[in-house]
Design a protein around this motif. Sequence first.
Motif, PDB file in Angstrom:
ATOM      1  N   SER A  88       0.832  -1.201   0.000  1.00 57.54           N
ATOM      2  CA  SER A  88       0.000   0.000   0.000  1.00 57.54           C
ATOM      3  C   SER A  88       0.867   1.250   0.000  1.00 57.54           C
ATOM      4  N   LYS A  89       1.902   1.259   0.818  1.00 63.25           N
ATOM      5  CA  LYS A  89       2.795   2.414   0.869  1.00 63.25           C
ATOM      6  C   LYS A  89       3.458   2.664  -0.477  1.00 63.25           C
ATOM      7  N   GLN A  90       3.832   1.585  -1.171  1.00 62.09           N
ATOM      8  CA  GLN A  90       4.484   1.756  -2.459  1.00 62.09           C
ATOM      9  C   GLN A  90       3.522   2.356  -3.481  1.00 62.09           C
ATOM     10  N   ARG A  91       2.279   1.907  -3.493  1.00 61.04           N
ATOM     11  CA  ARG A  91       1.302   2.467  -4.432  1.00 61.04           C
ATOM     12  C   ARG A  91       1.055   3.950  -4.133  1.00 61.04           C
ATOM     13  N   VAL A  92       0.922   4.281  -2.852  1.00 56.24           N
ATOM     14  CA  VAL A  92       0.737   5.684  -2.470  1.00 56.24           C
ATOM     15  C   VAL A  92       1.950   6.508  -2.875  1.00 56.24           C
ATOM     16  N   ALA A  93       3.144   5.964  -2.668  1.00 51.03           N
ATOM     17  CA  ALA A  93       4.378   6.684  -2.981  1.00 51.03           C
ATOM     18  C   ALA A  93       4.496   6.991  -4.463  1.00 51.03           C
ATOM     19  N   VAL A  94       4.186   6.033  -5.292  1.00 53.64           N
ATOM     20  CA  VAL A  94       4.286   6.234  -6.742  1.00 53.64           C
ATOM     21  C   VAL A  94       3.343   7.345  -7.198  1.00 53.64           C
ATOM     22  N   ARG A  95       2.116   7.328  -6.650  1.00 57.27           N
ATOM     23  CA  ARG A  95       1.161   8.384  -7.028  1.00 57.27           C
ATOM     24  C   ARG A  95       1.597   9.733  -6.477  1.00 57.27           C
ATOM     25  N   ALA A  96       2.057   9.767  -5.233  1.00 60.51           N
ATOM     26  CA  ALA A  96       2.457  11.031  -4.616  1.00 60.51           C
ATOM     27  C   ALA A  96       3.655  11.645  -5.316  1.00 60.51           C
TER      28      ALA A  96
END
Length: 249
Positions: free
Chosen positions: A76-84
Motif C-alpha cells: 500500500s505504501k508503495q502504491r501511495v508513494a508512486v502516485r504522490a
Amino acid sequence: MLAAQRHELLLGRLRTDGRIVAKDIAAELEISEDSIRRDLRELAAAGLCQRVYGGALPVSPAVGDLTTRTNVQPDSKQRVAVRAARLIPPGGTAILDGGTTALAVAKSLPADLRATIVTHSPIVASALIDHAGVEIHVIGGRIFKHSAVACGAAAVEAASGLHADVFLMGVTGVHATEGLTTGDADEAAMKRALSRRAADTYVLASAEKIGAASPFTVLGLNDVAGIVTDVDTASLREIADTGVPIVPA
C-alpha cells in the motif's frame, strides 16, 4: 459480564465497526458509562485503542518505531508513494516528510525529475543522494529517533524561511471526525510548520492509517489539498464526505 469479557467485546466492535460510542455500548450491556469509560482507559493504556470524546477509535499501527513500520502495509505504501511522486512539479520545490511512506516516495521519483527537495529526515535525504536532477536541502534540529526526523524549536525556525510548491506529509491517523493525527506533540508541531510553508499539502495515507487515530492533532481535513490513498473503504468514504479531495493511488 466480567471486565475481560467486556474488553474482548469492545475490541471486537472496534474491528467490525471502526469505533466505539460509550453511551451506546453501556445501554446495550445495561451497565454504567463509567464502567465502559474505565474499560476504554485500560485498553488505551495497553495500546489497544485510541480514546476520543465519547468513546474510542482503532489505534493506528503506524505508531510503531521506524523499523516496525517498514513491515506494515508495504505494498500500500508503495502504491501511495508512486502516485504522490507525481505531485512534485518538474522544476519546483517540494517538502518531503519523514517516515516509511516518504522514503518510498523518494525512491519512486522519476529518474529524469529536476526539482528541489527539502526534508527534515536524514534517511530521506540520503535516499536522494544518487538522484542527479534533485537538489537536496536538509532541515536540522533535534532528531526525534522514533521517526528519524528533526523536530523542536530549531527545526521549526529553520523551516520558517521555506517557500515550497507542495508538502507531502505523513501522519499515523486519518479520520473523518478526528482529522489528521500523529503520536508525538513535537512531531505534530513540526508537520504544521512545514505545511504552512507550502502552497499545497497532500497526506500520504496508506491503508493502515485510514479510519485510525493517534493522540496529537496535526491538521484538520479541510487544511490539506488532498489525501493520497489506495483504499476504498467505508472509513474513506466518510472522510471523502467531509469534502477533502481523495487522490486515488
